[in-house]
Structures are given as structure tokens and as C-alpha cells.
Design a protein around this motif. Sequence first.
Motif, PDB file in Angstrom:
ATOM      1  N   GLY A 146      31.394  40.854 -30.472  1.00 25.22           N
ATOM      2  CA  GLY A 146      31.157  39.811 -29.490  1.00 25.22           C
ATOM      3  C   GLY A 146      32.295  38.844 -29.280  1.00 25.22           C
ATOM      4  N   LEU A 147      32.371  38.333 -28.054  1.00 30.08           N
ATOM      5  CA  LEU A 147      33.216  37.206 -27.691  1.00 30.08           C
ATOM      6  C   LEU A 147      32.297  36.158 -27.096  1.00 30.08           C
ATOM      7  N   LEU A 148      32.168  35.030 -27.787  1.00 31.11           N
ATOM      8  CA  LEU A 148      31.251  33.977 -27.382  1.00 31.11           C
ATOM      9  C   LEU A 148      32.035  32.717 -27.047  1.00 31.11           C
ATOM     10  N   PHE A 149      31.584  32.038 -25.986  1.00 29.91           N
ATOM     11  CA  PHE A 149      32.205  30.785 -25.560  1.00 29.91           C
ATOM     12  C   PHE A 149      31.170  29.669 -25.540  1.00 29.91           C
ATOM     13  N   ASP A 150      31.620  28.471 -25.854  1.00 31.54           N
ATOM     14  CA  ASP A 150      30.811  27.287 -25.586  1.00 31.54           C
ATOM     15  C   ASP A 150      31.731  26.082 -25.462  1.00 31.54           C
ATOM     16  N   GLY A 151      31.316  25.129 -24.636  1.00 32.83           N
ATOM     17  CA  GLY A 151      32.133  23.954 -24.382  1.00 32.83           C
ATOM     18  C   GLY A 151      31.970  22.849 -25.403  1.00 32.83           C
ATOM     19  N   ASP A 152      30.981  22.988 -26.305  1.00 28.69           N
ATOM     20  CA  ASP A 152      30.731  21.950 -27.305  1.00 28.69           C
ATOM     21  C   ASP A 152      31.375  22.348 -28.630  1.00 28.69           C
ATOM     22  N   LYS A 153      32.304  21.559 -29.101  1.00 30.29           N
ATOM     23  CA  LYS A 153      33.055  21.881 -30.317  1.00 30.29           C
ATOM     24  C   LYS A 153      32.139  22.003 -31.526  1.00 30.29           C
ATOM     25  N   GLY A 154      31.185  21.083 -31.652  1.00 28.84           N
ATOM     26  CA  GLY A 154      30.274  21.119 -32.788  1.00 28.84           C
ATOM     27  C   GLY A 154      29.439  22.391 -32.814  1.00 28.84           C
TER      28      GLY A 154
END
Length: 293
Positions: free
Chosen positions: A107-115
Motif C-alpha cells: 500500500g501507498l497511503l496519504f493523509d494531510g494530518d501529520k499526527g
Amino acid sequence: MNKRLINKLKYFITSLIREVQKEQNTQVDQIKTAGQYVLMKKLLTPAEMPTFGEVGFSVHSEFEEDGILLYIFSLIGTTNKRVVEICAGDGTQCMAANLILNHGWYGLLFDGDKGSVERGNTFFAKHQSTFAYPPRFVNAWLTKDNINELIAENGFFGEIDLLSLDIDGNDYYIMEAIDVVKPRVIICETHNIIPSDLSLTIPYKEDFYYRDGNQHVEFRSVSLLAMKKLLAKKGYRLVGGHRYGFNAVFILNGVGEDYFPEVSIESVHDNPYTKHRVETDWDKVKHLPWVQI
């Protein structure tokens, strides 16, 4: 095989599936279920196979998408077991997690929240199934201008098996921009307060966040009709959705068409939740500056 025997066989196999679904949190249980689907495919016609409403379950998905995805890939197979998920939260509740943890996907997962990304990296690094080779989890604010570069520089390009997208904002524009990967299956959230016959999205705004307080919280995302139009241009057909009607599934044309034919938007929206949302919430935001697609 006569019809009576087919019906008995289908009843027997679906009964087994229901029993397995009571304890869907183990790899063994899910492998058994997938095996039942493969057997059904050999013995039954496409019309006799279960519907999405009969196969859903949740292990790491928010709703029953884990079961729907397992069913789809049991019938169409996989090519490289690669999944890209855009806005995966902390990874513990998302579309990719069950496939990664229980079925050996990459998988390659993205999210904009660092925490959230930090928690997700810790989760996968400690999990028995992924500690040796965890999915790549990237903290980034995604735009239509950087999405392809971010995917490619993290090692994903060309054919993949699954793309999941749930931004609650610029979903239409990000989906429109993605061309560095060619997923066989796409699952994406659409905004089901928008009536079935309207093709709308929000104006593009690079830093859009639906909870920033500057607009109504329901002024976000994209209608299913607009997303269907966009993905039809890219070679995909709408094959269904989950029971609440806002998470929609598309499959690449030429893949699994006998078992997953195109369905109407109205059939995806034909559920009490969507009807309630349209009736109670659309009037509150229909006057806002939606963009016609």
C-alpha cells in the motif's frame, strides 16, 4: 445442473459465508470466504451470484466495504496487489488496511494530518503482518498539481488493483488529475445529499477544508453523477455502492463485466439513508456556488 440443485447449492454456500462473516476478523476466516466465492463462480451463473448487500462486512473499513472488496477481487483476481489510498486517516480504519493486513497487499497511503500519519506508521510497524515491510504512509496536502508526482515518487505507477479516494473536498479535481496509476477498481466517497440527477462539485480551492468554518459543512465533495461522468471518460463503469449510498465502486471496462455490470445511480441511491439526507439537507445548501459538470 438443474435450477433446484443450483438454488440448494447457492443457499448452502451463502449460509457458510454468513457463518464465516460472524468472525471476519481473522485471515483464515476471510480466506475461507474468498474460497467460497471462487467455488460459486465455477458453479453458478453471474445472475445467481450474491449482491453487494449480501457480502459486506467490516474489519478495518468504516462500513461494509471490506467484504465488498474481498468479493470483487475474489471474482476478478488481482494483478499486483497494489493499492493507493488518498486520505486514509491513521490507517486503522480505511479501505486499504484489511487488504494489506490480511491479504498481503502493498500500500501507498496519504493523509494531510501529520499526527494521523505518525499513528498509522506506528500501527503498521508493530503489526505482525506488516512489521517487516509496512505500507508507505505519506503526510502531504494533496492538490491536482502534485498528486501524480507524489504517487510516482513513492514508487507507484502504471497498473494497480485498487484506488481509494475520500477527501471530502476536492475529490473531483484530484480524481480528474490522477493519471500516473491505472487502477482496476476504484472506490470513492461521493456526496449523497445531492440528488441523483445533478452533476455538481465544489469550486476548486487548493487549501479547501470542509470544516474551516467559512462555508456550510455540507458544501463539499462531488455528486455521484459528476463522478460517474468523469470516470466514464477514463474507462470505468459504476457497479454499485455500500448500503448508505455514498461510497461508490467503479471497475475498469473489460474487467469482470459478466459479474459486475454497470448499474444506475438511482439503484445506488435507493436506500433510506440517502433519501433522508436528500430530503433534509439538500435544501440547506443547494443555493451555494456549486460547479456544474
